[in-house]
Design a protein around this motif. Structure first.
Motif, PDB file in Angstrom:
ATOM      1  N   SER A   1      -8.995   0.829   0.569  1.00 45.08           N
ATOM      2  CA  SER A   1      -8.721   0.955  -0.860  1.00 45.08           C
ATOM      3  C   SER A   1      -9.941   1.485  -1.602  1.00 45.08           C
ATOM      4  CB  SER A   1      -8.296  -0.398  -1.440  1.00 45.08           C
ATOM      5  OG  SER A   1      -9.317  -1.358  -1.240  1.00 45.08           O
TER       6      SER A   1
ATOM      7  N   GLU B   1       0.742  -4.856   3.784  1.00 47.20           N
ATOM      8  CA  GLU B   1       0.110  -5.253   2.539  1.00 47.20           C
ATOM      9  C   GLU B   1      -1.367  -4.885   2.579  1.00 47.20           C
ATOM     10  OE1 GLU B   1       0.970  -9.316   1.724  1.00 47.20           O
ATOM     11  OE2 GLU B   1       3.130  -9.069   2.022  1.00 47.20           O
ATOM     12  N   GLU B   2      -2.040  -5.006   1.458  1.00 49.39           N
ATOM     13  CA  GLU B   2      -3.445  -4.604   1.361  1.00 49.39           C
ATOM     14  C   GLU B   2      -4.293  -5.358   2.386  1.00 49.39           C
ATOM     15  OE1 GLU B   2      -6.942  -3.995  -2.017  1.00 49.39           O
ATOM     16  OE2 GLU B   2      -5.106  -5.084  -2.497  1.00 49.39           O
TER      17      GLU B   2
ATOM     18  N   TRP C   1      -5.194   0.587   5.561  1.00 43.96           N
ATOM     19  CA  TRP C   1      -5.629   1.379   4.424  1.00 43.96           C
ATOM     20  C   TRP C   1      -7.009   0.929   3.951  1.00 43.96           C
ATOM     21  CZ3 TRP C   1      -3.205   5.677   3.674  1.00 43.96           C
ATOM     22  CH2 TRP C   1      -1.831   5.789   3.893  1.00 43.96           C
TER      23      TRP C   1
ATOM     24  N   MET D   1       0.832  -1.192   0.000  1.00 42.31           N
ATOM     25  CA  MET D   1       0.000   0.000   0.000  1.00 42.31           C
ATOM     26  C   MET D   1       0.872   1.249   0.000  1.00 42.31           C
ATOM     27  SD  MET D   1      -2.836  -1.408  -0.322  1.00 42.31           S
ATOM     28  CE  MET D   1      -3.999  -0.070  -0.123  1.00 42.31           C
TER      29      MET D   1
END
Length: 300
Positions: A259, A227-228, A257, A3
């Motif tokens: 997205s 990571e996402e 995060w 990210m």
């Protein structure tokens, strides 16, 4: 998928922790410092933050736009400021300035315990919105629920300091007649304003104040980007603090995060608050987050 990350020149700085921030502030003898505020600190130790006036006003002006994004209408709302004043606390004076920038009608009540008096002034002056600390707001609306429902004009509650569970939010809407319940802003004395909510933000989801902050989310056990979908440590670098300069500051909160683009159309990155760093513990191999247990239990 990794990210968003900080620029390479920023990554060259080590991550700064609470004790290092306090040492930085304590060693800062800048004669142009205009404001010093304090807090109890998460450890109970008194913590101080320093601001040049230009930096302070830049941050408060930007935060005022975030409050509008959260649904405040400067032309029509009447706002009571219920944040804590005195003892060198920063919340009341900060939102005094923020509301002044918006030109909204403000009632500077402070976090007083006389709930009857607060409601008398709310009714007398046709208050439509309140800003304040979460526990005080919940106690006020719970204690004065019937009077406020009969009054019928208090439609917006903006809370700070602590999050609200789904059950608490539903109580304010269903039992107290409130229509808008959102975070007043995500910020702290030391890091300044960090995030704001819009009409499509739920729970702990905030937009980043991109003009004020750069945000990294790093893994629990190594200073590498998450990571996402992964939860990690929130690391902020201020774009609006010149003395002291705050770079790669680990504030002690966790997040991930969010997205995709927000339906509100704003391009500021989004993140979701996921509790405090001390809430995480390791059982065998996975990291477990106390905040996740609280969320599940509050919604069950």
């Amino acid at each position: 998928q990794l990210m968003p990350t900080a620029p390479q020149n920023l990554q060259q700085h080590p991550v700064m922790h609470k004790d290092e921030f306090q040492q930085l502030a304590g060693n800062n003898k800048d004669p142009h410092i205009g404001l010093i505020v304090r807090s109890g600190g998460s450890s109970g130790k008194t913590a101080y933050s320093q601001f040049r006036w230009a930096d302070y006003h830049k941050q408060m002006n930007e935060t005022s736009h975030g409050l509008v994004a959260a649904g405040l209408d400067p032309k029509h709302d009447v706002v009571m400021n219920l944040f804590a004043a005195g003892y060198m606390y920063g919340s009341f004076i900060s939102f005094w300035t923020i509301l002044e920038y918006l030109g909204v009608q403000q009632l500077p009540m402070g976090m007083v315990p006389e709930y009857d008096l607060i409601v008398e002034e709310i009714i007398q002056h046709n208050v439509t919105a309140v800003v304040g600390m979460t526990p005080h707001l919940l106690a006020l609306l719970s204690d004065q629920r019937e009077r406020l429902k009969a009054y019928g004009k208090l439609k917006k509650v903006y809370y700070g300091g602590e999050g609200l569970s789904s059950a608490q939010k539903n109580f304010l809407i269903e039992q107290c007649g409130v229509e808008v319940v959102r975070s007043v802003t995500y910020g702290s004395n030391d890091a300044g304003p960090m995030g704001y909510q819009c009409e499509h933000s739920t729970g702990g989801i905030h937009h980043l104040f991109s003009n004020l902050q750069q945000l990294e989310i790093l893994k629990f056990d190594v200073d590498e980007p998450v990571e996402e979908g992964e939860v990690g440590r929130l690391i902020f670098s201020s774009r609006a603090r010149t003395s002291p300069e705050v770079l790669r500051y680990e504030i002690g909160d966790l997040g991930r995060w969010v997205s995709g683009e927000c339906a509100c159309g704003r391009q500021d990155l989004r993140f979701e608050l996921m509790g405090r760093l001390g809430d995480v513990f390791k059982a065998s191999s996975p990291f477990l987050n106390y905040a996740n247990f609280v969320k599940v239990l509050s919604e069950s």
